[in-house]
Scaffold this active site. Structure first.
Site, PDB file in Angstrom:
ATOM      1  N   ALA A  65       0.867  -1.175   0.000  1.00 45.05           N
ATOM      2  CA  ALA A  65       0.000   0.000   0.000  1.00 45.05           C
ATOM      3  C   ALA A  65       0.906   1.228   0.000  1.00 45.05           C
ATOM      4  CB  ALA A  65      -0.874  -0.019   1.237  1.00 45.05           C
ATOM      5  N   GLY A 108       0.607  -5.055   0.883  1.00 43.65           N
ATOM      6  CA  GLY A 108      -0.624  -5.114   0.086  1.00 43.65           C
ATOM      7  C   GLY A 108      -0.392  -5.724  -1.290  1.00 43.65           C
ATOM      8  N   GLU A 111      -0.596  -9.341  -0.713  1.00 41.29           N
ATOM      9  CA  GLU A 111      -2.012  -9.642  -0.421  1.00 41.29           C
ATOM     10  C   GLU A 111      -2.850  -9.614  -1.689  1.00 41.29           C
ATOM     11  OE1 GLU A 111      -2.070  -6.551   2.612  1.00 41.29           O
ATOM     12  OE2 GLU A 111      -2.669  -8.052   4.084  1.00 41.29           O
ATOM     13  N   GLU A 131       4.847  -5.310   6.988  1.00 38.97           N
ATOM     14  CA  GLU A 131       4.103  -4.269   7.707  1.00 38.97           C
ATOM     15  C   GLU A 131       4.629  -4.028   9.112  1.00 38.97           C
ATOM     16  OE1 GLU A 131       2.769  -6.625   5.778  1.00 38.97           O
ATOM     17  OE2 GLU A 131       1.064  -5.817   4.656  1.00 38.97           O
TER      18      GLU A 131
HETATM   19  N1  CO8 Z   1       4.581   3.274  -0.648  1.00 37.60           N
HETATM   20  C1  CO8 Z   1       4.955   4.452  -1.194  1.00 37.60           C
HETATM   21  N2  CO8 Z   1       6.066   4.606  -1.939  1.00 37.60           N
HETATM   22  C2  CO8 Z   1       6.846   3.532  -2.115  1.00 37.60           C
HETATM   23  C3  CO8 Z   1       6.524   2.265  -1.581  1.00 37.60           C
HETATM   24  C4  CO8 Z   1       5.318   2.150  -0.820  1.00 37.60           C
HETATM   25  N3  CO8 Z   1       4.910   0.984  -0.293  1.00 37.60           N
HETATM   26  N4  CO8 Z   1       7.486   1.391  -1.918  1.00 37.60           N
HETATM   27  C5  CO8 Z   1       8.381   2.083  -2.656  1.00 37.60           C
HETATM   28  N5  CO8 Z   1       8.001   3.364  -2.787  1.00 37.60           N
HETATM   29  C6  CO8 Z   1       8.674   4.445  -3.494  1.00 37.60           C
HETATM   30  C7  CO8 Z   1       9.901   4.929  -2.718  1.00 37.60           C
HETATM   31  O1  CO8 Z   1       9.521   5.852  -1.709  1.00 37.60           O
HETATM   32  C8  CO8 Z   1      10.727   5.552  -3.824  1.00 37.60           C
HETATM   33  O2  CO8 Z   1      10.164   6.805  -4.138  1.00 37.60           O
HETATM   34  P1  CO8 Z   1      11.166   8.092  -4.263  1.00 37.60           P
HETATM   35  O3  CO8 Z   1      12.034   7.761  -5.447  1.00 37.60           O
HETATM   36  O4  CO8 Z   1      10.211   9.218  -4.502  1.00 37.60           O
HETATM   37  O5  CO8 Z   1      11.922   8.167  -2.999  1.00 37.60           O
HETATM   38  C9  CO8 Z   1      10.437   4.638  -5.037  1.00 37.60           C
HETATM   39  O6  CO8 Z   1       9.225   3.948  -4.723  1.00 37.60           O
HETATM   40  C10 CO8 Z   1      11.531   3.602  -5.253  1.00 37.60           C
HETATM   41  O7  CO8 Z   1      11.701   2.899  -4.030  1.00 37.60           O
HETATM   42  P2  CO8 Z   1      13.116   2.670  -3.355  1.00 37.60           P
HETATM   43  O8  CO8 Z   1      14.044   3.813  -3.667  1.00 37.60           O
HETATM   44  O9  CO8 Z   1      12.894   2.394  -1.904  1.00 37.60           O
HETATM   45  O10 CO8 Z   1      13.599   1.381  -4.138  1.00 37.60           O
HETATM   46  P3  CO8 Z   1      14.618   0.273  -3.630  1.00 37.60           P
HETATM   47  O11 CO8 Z   1      14.893  -0.578  -4.827  1.00 37.60           O
HETATM   48  O12 CO8 Z   1      15.782   0.886  -2.910  1.00 37.60           O
HETATM   49  O13 CO8 Z   1      13.819  -0.585  -2.529  1.00 37.60           O
HETATM   50  C11 CO8 Z   1      11.882  -1.759  -1.686  1.00 37.60           C
HETATM   51  C12 CO8 Z   1      12.703  -1.345  -2.920  1.00 37.60           C
HETATM   52  C13 CO8 Z   1      12.703  -2.742  -0.831  1.00 37.60           C
HETATM   53  C14 CO8 Z   1      10.636  -2.458  -2.182  1.00 37.60           C
HETATM   54  C15 CO8 Z   1      11.528  -0.520  -0.835  1.00 37.60           C
HETATM   55  O14 CO8 Z   1      10.972   0.464  -1.690  1.00 37.60           O
HETATM   56  C16 CO8 Z   1      10.544  -0.773   0.268  1.00 37.60           C
HETATM   57  O15 CO8 Z   1      10.898  -1.313   1.302  1.00 37.60           O
HETATM   58  N6  CO8 Z   1       9.268  -0.361   0.066  1.00 37.60           N
HETATM   59  C17 CO8 Z   1       8.224  -0.476   1.072  1.00 37.60           C
HETATM   60  C18 CO8 Z   1       7.742  -1.904   1.214  1.00 37.60           C
HETATM   61  C19 CO8 Z   1       6.705  -2.015   2.297  1.00 37.60           C
HETATM   62  O16 CO8 Z   1       6.956  -1.781   3.451  1.00 37.60           O
HETATM   63  N7  CO8 Z   1       5.474  -2.386   1.919  1.00 37.60           N
HETATM   64  C20 CO8 Z   1       4.358  -2.550   2.827  1.00 37.60           C
HETATM   65  C21 CO8 Z   1       3.528  -1.327   2.867  1.00 37.60           C
HETATM   66  S1  CO8 Z   1       2.258  -1.384   4.105  1.00 37.60           S
HETATM   67  C22 CO8 Z   1       0.997  -2.264   3.376  1.00 37.60           C
HETATM   68  O17 CO8 Z   1       1.105  -2.698   2.276  1.00 37.60           O
HETATM   69  C23 CO8 Z   1      -0.245  -2.419   4.172  1.00 37.60           C
HETATM   70  C24 CO8 Z   1      -1.257  -3.227   3.396  1.00 37.60           C
HETATM   71  C25 CO8 Z   1      -2.591  -2.597   3.463  1.00 37.60           C
HETATM   72  C26 CO8 Z   1      -3.604  -3.280   2.568  1.00 37.60           C
HETATM   73  C27 CO8 Z   1      -3.404  -3.153   1.073  1.00 37.60           C
HETATM   74  C28 CO8 Z   1      -4.548  -3.643   0.281  1.00 37.60           C
HETATM   75  C29 CO8 Z   1      -4.274  -4.254  -1.061  1.00 37.60           C
END
Ligand code: CO8
Length: 257
Positions: A65, A108, A111, A131
């Protein structure tokens, strides 16, 4: 409708939805989900579509998400607007849906893939429920569906440590049905979808309904449900066609009736 966060195509009898927010690794925000729901709704009501494929990019199916959109949400906003409930339309689709996953399927994203009927993974796929690292837990079925797919021990490991699972581990654990080389992912998923879409649509839908029933009920009730649905298939033209074609040694021409 013009889509900004997804791409939607029809290839023969297969509807293809590609998540397309590359700047955020396909993070799921409300605009993307609204578009996804619209696209699914139109494939569901289109009788020319027999199967749907949901995919992302090479780098990410979806990285969860959208944390930036969700971060400031209050409890009252989440509760009163029933946050997430409209996000699981994929799990209510009646037509078969295949998730074709390459790269990250996190939170998400994992999921959403699990809401599909089965997952075909590229060898680059990484699944996780991170999460807990953000101070929350999975909210779109992660604690429930992942446990049913991979069992309690591995689901606890994934949800409590937030670690990722690679494609091989995901296949070994039963989360994905097959792993293919990344550059063949879409081709393989489309081949599977075309195959499904070539069968009788009502029979495929009833088969999906029956398999899903196994999650919701006891074995005895599930077998009873299966038997009733199986009996009803003898009222379809496609059953007569399928079996006559076998006897006549020809390819069946199903007409979805
Ligand atoms: N939300 C918002 N932006 C994101 C997300 C995210 N989940 N994941 C990545 N991005 C953005 C980054 O902020 C970055 O943006 P910017 O260039 O503006 O800084 C861009 O995408 C590229 O990401 P990274 O620079 O971080 O890329 P890396 O290759 O270094 O890392 C990762 C990749 C490991 C995937 C890393 O981006 C990461 O850890 N992302 C978050 C993963 C996460 O924690 N996901 C869980 C989110 S909570 C959730 O999903 C709750 C579920 C709720 C229900 C959903 C219903 C379907």
């Amino acid at each position: 409708m013009g889509y900004e966060n997804i791409r939607v195509e029809t290839r023969g009898r297969v509807g293809l939805v590609t998540l397309n927010r590359p700047s955020a690794l396909n993070a799921l925000n409300s605009a993307l989900i609204a578009e996804l729901n619209t696209a699914l709704g139109s494939f569901e009501s289109d009788e020319k579509i027999g199967c749907i494929v949901l995919t992302g990019s090479e780098k990410a199916f979806a990285a969860g998400a959208d944390i930036k959109e969700m971060g400031s949400l209050t409890y009252m906003e989440a509760y009163l607007n029933d946050f997430i409930t409209s996000w699981d339309q994929v799990s209510r689709a009646r037509k078969p849906i295949i998730a074709a996953v390459a790269g990250y399927a996190l939170g998400g994203g994992c999921e959403l893939a699990m809401m599909c009927d089965f997952i075909i993974a590229a060898d680059t796929a990484k699944f996780g429920q991170p999460e807990i690292t953000l101070g929350v837990m999975p909210g779109a079925g992660g604690t429930q569906r992942l446990t049913r797919f991979v069992g309690k021990s591995k689901a606890m490991d994934m949800c409590l440590t937030g670690r990722m699972m690679d494609a091989q581990e995901a296949e070994r654990s039963g989360l994905v049905s097959r792993v293919v080389p990344a550059d063949e992912l879409l081709e393989e998923a489309m081949k599977a979808a075309e195959k499904i879409a070539g069968f009788s649509l009502p029979i495929a839908m009833m088969t999906k309904e029956s398999v899903n029933r196994s999650y919701e009920t006891t074995l005895a009730e599930g077998v009873r449900f299966e038997r009733r649905v199986f009996h009803s298939m003898f009222a379809t033209e496609d059953q007569k066609e399928g079996m006559s074609a076998f006897v006549d040694k020809r390819k069946p021409q199903f007409n979805n009736r």
